[in-house]
Scaffold this motif. Structure first.
Motif, PDB file in Angstrom:
ATOM      1  N   GLY A  13       0.540   5.456   5.061  1.00 36.67           N
ATOM      2  CA  GLY A  13       1.253   6.718   5.166  1.00 36.67           C
ATOM      3  C   GLY A  13       0.308   7.866   5.444  1.00 36.67           C
ATOM      4  N   LEU A  14       0.721   9.038   4.997  1.00 38.46           N
ATOM      5  CA  LEU A  14      -0.028  10.266   5.269  1.00 38.46           C
ATOM      6  C   LEU A  14      -0.769  10.717   4.018  1.00 38.46           C
ATOM      7  N   VAL A  15      -2.029  11.081   4.181  1.00 41.55           N
ATOM      8  CA  VAL A  15      -2.830  11.591   3.074  1.00 41.55           C
ATOM      9  C   VAL A  15      -3.720  12.716   3.598  1.00 41.55           C
ATOM     10  N   GLN A  16      -3.986  13.666   2.751  1.00 38.51           N
ATOM     11  CA  GLN A  16      -4.872  14.762   3.146  1.00 38.51           C
ATOM     12  C   GLN A  16      -6.325  14.313   3.047  1.00 38.51           C
ATOM     13  N   ALA A  17      -7.153  14.951   3.820  1.00 36.14           N
ATOM     14  CA  ALA A  17      -8.582  14.667   3.760  1.00 36.14           C
ATOM     15  C   ALA A  17      -9.085  14.865   2.332  1.00 36.14           C
ATOM     16  N   GLY A  18      -9.882  13.894   1.889  1.00 36.37           N
ATOM     17  CA  GLY A  18     -10.377  13.923   0.530  1.00 36.37           C
ATOM     18  C   GLY A  18      -9.490  13.204  -0.462  1.00 36.37           C
ATOM     19  N   GLY A  19      -8.308  12.835  -0.014  1.00 36.07           N
ATOM     20  CA  GLY A  19      -7.363  12.160  -0.883  1.00 36.07           C
ATOM     21  C   GLY A  19      -7.569  10.664  -0.948  1.00 36.07           C
ATOM     22  N   SER A  20      -6.649  10.014  -1.678  1.00 39.99           N
ATOM     23  CA  SER A  20      -6.757   8.565  -1.896  1.00 39.99           C
ATOM     24  C   SER A  20      -5.470   7.857  -1.503  1.00 39.99           C
ATOM     25  N   LEU A  21      -5.648   6.594  -1.168  1.00 39.33           N
ATOM     26  CA  LEU A  21      -4.513   5.778  -0.742  1.00 39.33           C
ATOM     27  C   LEU A  21      -4.840   4.328  -1.079  1.00 39.33           C
ATOM     28  N   VAL A  22      -3.800   3.540  -1.368  1.00 44.36           N
ATOM     29  CA  VAL A  22      -4.006   2.118  -1.646  1.00 44.36           C
ATOM     30  C   VAL A  22      -3.137   1.302  -0.700  1.00 44.36           C
ATOM     31  N   LEU A  23      -3.758   0.337  -0.071  1.00 47.41           N
ATOM     32  CA  LEU A  23      -3.049  -0.631   0.753  1.00 47.41           C
ATOM     33  C   LEU A  23      -3.047  -1.974   0.026  1.00 47.41           C
ATOM     34  N   SER A  24      -1.971  -2.707   0.159  1.00 48.03           N
ATOM     35  CA  SER A  24      -1.921  -4.047  -0.406  1.00 48.03           C
ATOM     36  C   SER A  24      -1.352  -5.020   0.615  1.00 48.03           C
ATOM     37  N   CYS A  25      -1.697  -6.281   0.444  1.00 49.84           N
ATOM     38  CA  CYS A  25      -1.263  -7.320   1.372  1.00 49.84           C
ATOM     39  C   CYS A  25      -1.098  -8.611   0.600  1.00 49.84           C
ATOM     40  N   ALA A  26       0.105  -9.156   0.604  1.00 48.36           N
ATOM     41  CA  ALA A  26       0.399 -10.382  -0.124  1.00 48.36           C
ATOM     42  C   ALA A  26       0.585 -11.540   0.847  1.00 48.36           C
ATOM     43  N   ALA A  27      -0.098 -12.634   0.566  1.00 47.22           N
ATOM     44  CA  ALA A  27       0.017 -13.835   1.388  1.00 47.22           C
ATOM     45  C   ALA A  27       0.974 -14.827   0.741  1.00 47.22           C
ATOM     46  N   SER A  28       1.797 -15.426   1.571  1.00 38.65           N
ATOM     47  CA  SER A  28       2.717 -16.446   1.085  1.00 38.65           C
ATOM     48  C   SER A  28       2.835 -17.542   2.129  1.00 38.65           C
ATOM     49  N   GLY A  29       3.486 -18.635   1.754  1.00 38.85           N
ATOM     50  CA  GLY A  29       3.658 -19.747   2.674  1.00 38.85           C
ATOM     51  C   GLY A  29       3.038 -21.013   2.138  1.00 38.85           C
ATOM     52  N   THR A  30       2.799 -21.938   3.037  1.00 43.32           N
ATOM     53  CA  THR A  30       2.230 -23.228   2.672  1.00 43.32           C
ATOM     54  C   THR A  30       0.836 -23.356   3.257  1.00 43.32           C
ATOM     55  N   PHE A  31      -0.130 -23.559   2.386  1.00 44.21           N
ATOM     56  CA  PHE A  31      -1.501 -23.671   2.846  1.00 44.21           C
ATOM     57  C   PHE A  31      -2.342 -24.383   1.791  1.00 44.21           C
TER      58      PHE A  31
ATOM     59  N   LEU B 222      -9.527  -8.639  -4.529  1.00 43.88           N
ATOM     60  CA  LEU B 222      -8.663  -9.786  -4.292  1.00 43.88           C
ATOM     61  C   LEU B 222      -8.134 -10.317  -5.616  1.00 43.88           C
ATOM     62  N   ASP B 223      -6.824 -10.442  -5.708  1.00 49.10           N
ATOM     63  CA  ASP B 223      -6.191 -11.097  -6.846  1.00 49.10           C
ATOM     64  C   ASP B 223      -5.824 -12.505  -6.379  1.00 49.10           C
ATOM     65  N   SER B 224      -6.674 -13.460  -6.689  1.00 55.29           N
ATOM     66  CA  SER B 224      -6.490 -14.814  -6.188  1.00 55.29           C
ATOM     67  C   SER B 224      -5.225 -15.469  -6.729  1.00 55.29           C
ATOM     68  N   ALA B 225      -4.855 -15.121  -7.944  1.00 55.13           N
ATOM     69  CA  ALA B 225      -3.659 -15.712  -8.542  1.00 55.13           C
ATOM     70  C   ALA B 225      -2.405 -15.300  -7.776  1.00 55.13           C
ATOM     71  N   LYS B 226      -2.444 -14.090  -7.223  1.00 55.05           N
ATOM     72  CA  LYS B 226      -1.299 -13.570  -6.474  1.00 55.05           C
ATOM     73  C   LYS B 226      -1.500 -13.651  -4.973  1.00 55.05           C
ATOM     74  N   ASN B 227      -2.660 -14.143  -4.547  1.00 56.96           N
ATOM     75  CA  ASN B 227      -2.989 -14.168  -3.112  1.00 56.96           C
ATOM     76  C   ASN B 227      -2.755 -12.804  -2.476  1.00 56.96           C
ATOM     77  N   THR B 228      -3.226 -11.793  -3.166  1.00 56.87           N
ATOM     78  CA  THR B 228      -3.013 -10.417  -2.710  1.00 56.87           C
ATOM     79  C   THR B 228      -4.345  -9.690  -2.627  1.00 56.87           C
ATOM     80  N   VAL B 229      -4.530  -8.998  -1.524  1.00 59.78           N
ATOM     81  CA  VAL B 229      -5.740  -8.200  -1.329  1.00 59.78           C
ATOM     82  C   VAL B 229      -5.365  -6.722  -1.305  1.00 59.78           C
TER      83      VAL B 229
END
Length: 121
Positions: free
Chosen positions: A10-28, A71-78
Protein backbone atom coordinates in the motif's frame (compact mmCIF):
# COMPACT_ATOMS: atom_id res chain seq x y z
CA UNK A 1 2.63 -27.20 -6.77
CA UNK A 2 3.06 -24.21 -4.50
CA UNK A 3 0.67 -21.31 -4.24
CA UNK A 4 1.91 -18.03 -2.77
CA UNK A 5 -0.55 -15.51 -1.41
CA UNK A 6 0.77 -12.07 -0.55
CA UNK A 7 -0.72 -9.51 1.79
CA UNK A 8 0.26 -6.09 2.97
CA UNK A 9 1.62 -3.30 0.86
CA UNK A 10 0.00 0.00 0.00
CA UNK A 11 0.93 3.61 0.56
CA UNK A 12 3.36 4.80 3.23
CA UNK A 13 5.08 8.10 3.85
CA UNK A 14 8.83 8.40 3.65
CA UNK A 15 10.36 7.32 6.92
CA UNK A 16 7.40 5.12 7.71
CA UNK A 17 7.05 1.37 8.12
CA UNK A 18 5.21 -1.37 6.32
CA UNK A 19 4.98 -5.16 6.62
CA UNK A 20 4.53 -7.57 3.76
CA UNK A 21 3.63 -11.21 4.27
CA UNK A 22 3.48 -14.21 1.97
CA UNK A 23 1.98 -17.59 2.81
CA UNK A 24 2.84 -20.72 0.86
CA UNK A 25 0.39 -23.56 0.48
CA UNK A 26 -0.06 -26.64 -1.67
CA UNK A 27 1.69 -29.95 -2.01
CA UNK A 28 5.44 -30.06 -1.83
CA UNK A 29 8.34 -31.93 -0.27
CA UNK A 30 10.15 -28.86 1.01
CA UNK A 31 10.51 -25.13 0.78
CA UNK A 32 14.22 -24.49 0.74
CA UNK A 33 14.14 -20.69 0.68
CA UNK A 34 11.78 -17.77 0.40
CA UNK A 35 12.37 -14.19 -0.52
CA UNK A 36 11.17 -10.85 -1.73
CA UNK A 37 11.91 -9.21 -5.06
CA UNK A 38 10.77 -5.91 -6.46
CA UNK A 39 10.28 -4.25 -9.80
CA UNK A 40 10.02 -0.53 -10.29
CA UNK A 41 8.61 1.00 -13.50
CA UNK A 42 11.10 0.70 -16.32
CA UNK A 43 13.46 -1.47 -14.30
CA UNK A 44 14.16 -5.16 -14.05
CA UNK A 45 13.00 -7.26 -11.15
CA UNK A 46 15.68 -7.53 -8.50
CA UNK A 47 16.20 -9.21 -5.16
CA UNK A 48 15.31 -7.38 -1.97
CA UNK A 49 15.94 -10.08 0.62
CA UNK A 50 16.03 -13.85 0.90
CA UNK A 51 15.98 -16.34 3.75
CA UNK A 52 16.76 -20.05 3.71
CA UNK A 53 14.97 -22.70 5.74
CA UNK A 54 18.11 -22.79 7.85
CA UNK A 55 17.70 -19.13 8.69
CA UNK A 56 20.44 -17.59 6.55
CA UNK A 57 19.48 -14.18 5.23
CA UNK A 58 20.70 -12.00 2.41
CA UNK A 59 19.81 -8.40 1.61
CA UNK A 60 20.23 -6.00 -1.23
CA UNK A 61 22.69 -3.27 -0.28
CA UNK A 62 20.00 -0.62 -0.65
CA UNK A 63 17.85 -2.08 2.14
CA UNK A 64 20.47 -3.21 4.64
CA UNK A 65 19.68 -1.83 8.07
CA UNK A 66 16.15 -0.83 7.07
CA UNK A 67 14.38 -4.04 6.00
CA UNK A 68 14.17 -7.33 7.87
CA UNK A 69 13.12 -10.64 6.40
CA UNK A 70 11.85 -13.44 8.60
CA UNK A 71 10.48 -16.91 8.02
CA UNK A 72 7.90 -18.80 10.06
CA UNK A 73 8.63 -22.33 8.90
CA UNK A 74 5.67 -23.81 10.77
CA UNK A 75 3.34 -21.57 8.78
CA UNK A 76 5.40 -21.50 5.58
CA UNK A 77 5.10 -17.75 5.73
CA UNK A 78 7.73 -15.13 5.01
CA UNK A 79 7.57 -11.53 6.20
CA UNK A 80 9.31 -8.36 5.14
CA UNK A 81 9.44 -5.61 7.73
CA UNK A 82 10.14 -2.37 5.93
CA UNK A 83 11.36 0.50 8.12
CA UNK A 84 12.64 3.95 7.22
CA UNK A 85 10.95 3.66 3.85
CA UNK A 86 12.28 5.81 1.00
CA UNK A 87 10.59 6.93 -2.22
CA UNK A 88 13.06 4.77 -4.14
CA UNK A 89 11.53 1.72 -2.44
CA UNK A 90 8.41 2.29 -4.54
CA UNK A 91 7.84 -0.82 -6.65
CA UNK A 92 5.76 -3.93 -7.09
CA UNK A 93 6.99 -6.47 -4.56
CA UNK A 94 6.92 -10.16 -5.40
CA UNK A 95 7.21 -13.09 -3.03
CA UNK A 96 9.35 -16.01 -4.14
CA UNK A 97 9.66 -19.58 -2.93
CA UNK A 98 12.22 -22.20 -3.91
CA UNK A 99 10.52 -25.56 -3.49
CA UNK A 100 10.99 -29.24 -4.24
CA UNK A 101 8.12 -31.55 -5.10
CA UNK A 102 10.26 -34.61 -4.41
CA UNK A 103 13.46 -34.92 -2.41
CA UNK A 104 15.44 -35.96 -5.46
CA UNK A 105 14.19 -33.21 -7.75
CA UNK A 106 15.70 -29.85 -8.52
CA UNK A 107 14.03 -27.00 -6.71
CA UNK A 108 11.60 -24.82 -8.66
CA UNK A 109 10.88 -21.12 -8.31
CA UNK A 110 7.34 -20.00 -7.54
CA UNK A 111 6.06 -16.42 -7.50
CA UNK A 112 3.35 -14.53 -5.71
CA UNK A 113 0.90 -12.23 -7.44
CA UNK A 114 2.77 -9.06 -6.57
CA UNK A 115 1.74 -6.15 -4.40
CA UNK A 116 2.28 -2.44 -4.94
CA UNK A 117 4.27 -0.49 -2.39
CA UNK A 118 4.31 3.28 -2.82
CA UNK A 119 6.43 5.54 -0.64
CA UNK A 120 5.46 9.18 -0.79
CA UNK A 121 7.98 11.93 -0.19
Amino acid sequence: QVQLVQSGGGLVQAGGSLVLSCAASGTFFSIDAMGWYRQAPGKQRGVVATVTKGGSTNYADSVVGRFTISLDSAKNTVYLQMNSAKPEDTAVYYCNALSKQRSYQTATNYWGQGTQVTVSS
